[in-house]
Enzyme design. Structure first.
Site, PDB file in Angstrom:
ATOM      1  CG  ASP A 194      -1.915  -1.071   1.287  1.00 49.71           C
ATOM      2  OD1 ASP A 194      -2.143  -1.712   0.245  1.00 49.71           O
ATOM      3  OD2 ASP A 194      -2.479  -1.289   2.378  1.00 49.71           O
ATOM      4  CE  LYS A 195       0.122   8.592  -0.910  1.00 59.71           C
ATOM      5  NZ  LYS A 195      -0.901   9.642  -1.191  1.00 59.71           N
TER       6      LYS A 195
END
Length: 237
Positions: free
Chosen positions: A66-67
């Site tokens: 994920d970011k």
């Protein structure tokens, strides 16, 4: 939200945890997506040209983080390596260790979450929910340390669903600190406390797996220091 950006190709190369002829393992910074979204913007893939190290093509992602998740990210250096890595990940042969800070304190010292996950809303992107009709999803966990209102948990995902740890942690009443989707963290609150601490990749048959470990990012290290927790090394084969 603050991030570790901007990064240059040289900055990214300095974050290498492992390099050989088949793969690279990067220490991904929190706050940077691995690839460009529909609106574009800074992303890791845009910097992969600086990670060729003499090969004719850029390396490519073997999996995703994920970011706002930091830590171990595996890249394949050519097509044959990527095909091999794809099989290892899809067959569950890659060992993954995540560290997280969660809100609350579990009653037990360890446990196993078996809760199928599916995409919750077509309008919210990758927003997952526990669903009996979803894909099988299994996560093991154990307590590393406890503190006032927070706990340090080590998660081992045995399947690789999007947002699996975040959704599973919230499902058992232990949302991750700084999670705006599953933990109801208000805007401007703490950053997501999820870190891909270590990874073990059995890339060559008959040889020990390649093991890499990523140091804690600054925002999680600060929380550990405030709680008096010591981030001892992972045991490796």
């Amino acid at each position: 939200m603050a991030s570790d950006l901007p990064l240059s190709p040289d900055d990214l190369a300095a974050r290498l945890l492992h390099r050989d002829g088949l793969m690279l393992i990067l220490d991904k910074p929190a706050g940077l997506p691995v690839h460009a979204g529909p609106k574009g913007g800074p992303n890791l893939e845009a910097l992969f040209g600086g990670l060729r190290f003499g090969l004719p093509r850029d390396p490519a992602l073997a999996h995703r983080l994920d970011k706002d998740t930091s830590g171990c990210l595996v890249l394949g250096r050519h097509r044959k390596a990527l095909a091999k890595l794809g099989k290892l990940f899809s067959n569950g042969r890659v060992g993954k260790t995540y560290w997280a800070v969660v809100k609350g304190s579990p009653t037990d010292e360890a446990g196993r979450i078996e809760a199928p996950l599916s995409k919750r809303s077509p309008d919210r992107g990758w927003w997952m929910a526990v669903d009996p009709n979803g894909l099988p999803s299994v996560t093991e966990w154990r307590v590393k340390a406890r503190g006032d209102s927070l706990s340090w948990i080590e998660f081992t995902p045995l399947t690789g669903r999007t947002h699996q740890i975040r959704a599973h942690a919230a499902h058992i009443g232990l949302p991750l600190l700084g999670d705006p989707i599953y933990g109801s963290t208000p805007a401007g609150g703490p950053r997501l406390h999820l870190h891909a601490r270590a990874i073990s990749v059995p890339m060559r048959d008959g040889h020990p797996p390649i093991v890499a470990e990523a140091p804690l990012p600054a925002h999680i290290a600060e929380t550990f220091a405030a709680m008096g927790w010591s981030a001892e090394p992972i045991n490796t084969p």
